[in-house]
Design a protein around this motif. Sequence first.
Motif, PDB file in Angstrom:
ATOM      1  N   SER A  96       8.091  -4.758  -2.031  1.00 53.29           N
ATOM      2  CA  SER A  96       8.468  -4.169  -0.746  1.00 53.29           C
ATOM      3  C   SER A  96       7.427  -3.175  -0.246  1.00 53.29           C
ATOM      4  O   SER A  96       6.637  -2.621  -1.018  1.00 53.29           O
ATOM      5  N   LEU A  97       7.482  -2.944   1.045  1.00 56.86           N
ATOM      6  CA  LEU A  97       6.610  -1.935   1.646  1.00 56.86           C
ATOM      7  C   LEU A  97       6.890  -0.569   1.025  1.00 56.86           C
ATOM      8  O   LEU A  97       5.964   0.201   0.764  1.00 56.86           O
ATOM      9  N   ALA A  98       8.153  -0.283   0.728  1.00 54.38           N
ATOM     10  CA  ALA A  98       8.504   0.991   0.091  1.00 54.38           C
ATOM     11  C   ALA A  98       7.838   1.123  -1.272  1.00 54.38           C
ATOM     12  O   ALA A  98       7.325   2.194  -1.618  1.00 54.38           O
ATOM     13  N   GLN A  99       7.815   0.041  -2.051  1.00 52.12           N
ATOM     14  CA  GLN A  99       7.141   0.070  -3.360  1.00 52.12           C
ATOM     15  C   GLN A  99       5.651   0.316  -3.191  1.00 52.12           C
ATOM     16  O   GLN A  99       5.053   1.066  -3.949  1.00 52.12           O
ATOM     17  N   ILE A 100       5.072  -0.364  -2.222  1.00 47.35           N
ATOM     18  CA  ILE A 100       3.633  -0.213  -1.970  1.00 47.35           C
ATOM     19  C   ILE A 100       3.321   1.233  -1.584  1.00 47.35           C
ATOM     20  O   ILE A 100       2.389   1.835  -2.118  1.00 47.35           O
ATOM     21  N   LYS A 101       4.121   1.810  -0.703  1.00 50.67           N
ATOM     22  CA  LYS A 101       3.903   3.192  -0.276  1.00 50.67           C
ATOM     23  C   LYS A 101       4.113   4.186  -1.412  1.00 50.67           C
ATOM     24  O   LYS A 101       3.486   5.240  -1.443  1.00 50.67           O
ATOM     25  N   ALA A 102       4.987   3.845  -2.352  1.00 49.36           N
ATOM     26  CA  ALA A 102       5.297   4.758  -3.466  1.00 49.36           C
ATOM     27  C   ALA A 102       4.273   4.677  -4.596  1.00 49.36           C
ATOM     28  O   ALA A 102       4.230   5.560  -5.451  1.00 49.36           O
ATOM     29  N   GLU A 103       3.431   3.669  -4.594  1.00 58.29           N
ATOM     30  CA  GLU A 103       2.470   3.460  -5.676  1.00 58.29           C
ATOM     31  C   GLU A 103       1.189   4.240  -5.382  1.00 58.29           C
ATOM     32  O   GLU A 103       0.470   3.919  -4.431  1.00 58.29           O
ATOM     33  N   PRO A 104       0.870   5.266  -6.175  1.00 59.73           N
ATOM     34  CA  PRO A 104      -0.321   6.083  -5.914  1.00 59.73           C
ATOM     35  C   PRO A 104      -1.619   5.276  -5.827  1.00 59.73           C
ATOM     36  O   PRO A 104      -2.489   5.591  -5.017  1.00 59.73           O
ATOM     37  N   MET A 105      -1.742   4.225  -6.630  1.00 61.95           N
ATOM     38  CA  MET A 105      -2.977   3.429  -6.614  1.00 61.95           C
ATOM     39  C   MET A 105      -3.131   2.617  -5.323  1.00 61.95           C
ATOM     40  O   MET A 105      -4.188   2.063  -5.061  1.00 61.95           O
ATOM     41  N   LEU A 106      -2.073   2.540  -4.520  1.00 62.38           N
ATOM     42  CA  LEU A 106      -2.134   1.801  -3.260  1.00 62.38           C
ATOM     43  C   LEU A 106      -2.150   2.738  -2.049  1.00 62.38           C
ATOM     44  O   LEU A 106      -1.949   2.310  -0.917  1.00 62.38           O
ATOM     45  N   GLY A 107      -2.430   4.000  -2.289  1.00 63.00           N
ATOM     46  CA  GLY A 107      -2.398   5.005  -1.227  1.00 63.00           C
ATOM     47  C   GLY A 107      -3.370   4.771  -0.089  1.00 63.00           C
ATOM     48  O   GLY A 107      -3.148   5.247   1.023  1.00 63.00           O
ATOM     49  N   ASN A 108      -4.446   4.038  -0.332  1.00 65.99           N
ATOM     50  CA  ASN A 108      -5.440   3.779   0.715  1.00 65.99           C
ATOM     51  C   ASN A 108      -5.459   2.334   1.178  1.00 65.99           C
ATOM     52  O   ASN A 108      -6.385   1.917   1.871  1.00 65.99           O
ATOM     53  N   ILE A 109      -4.452   1.562   0.811  1.00 62.66           N
ATOM     54  CA  ILE A 109      -4.412   0.149   1.186  1.00 62.66           C
ATOM     55  C   ILE A 109      -4.369   0.017   2.714  1.00 62.66           C
ATOM     56  O   ILE A 109      -3.730   0.811   3.413  1.00 62.66           O
ATOM     57  N   ALA A 110      -5.050  -0.991   3.227  1.00 63.78           N
ATOM     58  CA  ALA A 110      -5.111  -1.207   4.672  1.00 63.78           C
ATOM     59  C   ALA A 110      -3.727  -1.401   5.284  1.00 63.78           C
ATOM     60  O   ALA A 110      -3.495  -1.025   6.434  1.00 63.78           O
ATOM     61  N   LEU A 111      -2.801  -1.946   4.534  1.00 63.34           N
ATOM     62  CA  LEU A 111      -1.443  -2.174   5.022  1.00 63.34           C
ATOM     63  C   LEU A 111      -0.790  -0.877   5.485  1.00 63.34           C
ATOM     64  O   LEU A 111      -0.023  -0.867   6.446  1.00 63.34           O
ATOM     65  N   ILE A 112      -1.094   0.216   4.842  1.00 61.31           N
ATOM     66  CA  ILE A 112      -0.535   1.514   5.223  1.00 61.31           C
ATOM     67  C   ILE A 112      -1.421   2.187   6.282  1.00 61.31           C
ATOM     68  O   ILE A 112      -0.930   2.753   7.239  1.00 61.31           O
TER      69      ILE A 112
END
Length: 137
Positions: A96-112
């Motif tokens: 989920s988008l919530a999981q992606i946003k909560a994952e520190p290693m994904l903090g700079n992902i283009a999706l966000i």
Amino acid sequence: MNYWLVKSEPDKYGWSHFTAQGRAVWDGVRNYQARNNLVAMQVGDQVLFYHSVTNPGVVGLATVVREAYPDPTAPDDPRWRVVELEPVMPLTRPVSLAQIKAEPMLGNIALIKQSRLSVMPIRPDEFELIVKLGMSV
């Protein structure tokens, strides 16, 4: 090899539509940055398939099987391009988008960072982490 994320609304063209077709022309992109990302895709690149709007999240993996060519839905405008994708496999569970946003290693992902972009590059480590999250039980 490069890694990408493509977004689609599940009620308009979801994972189930994609897998039923077996191959898709990724058309209708009318944003210059997304178009440039399509043009940069190469055969064999890996793609995360993301459901947007309703229960947003990554639901499957695809691969690029044909590189950019003119978009047949814009015959009078040569600026727009498409690629062709084939499904590889669904994730065991959507990420989920919530999981992606909560994952520190994904903090700079283009999706966000660029949430409205429909086709975006993903770093290899981001791709691997999302697949790992989606394949865990």
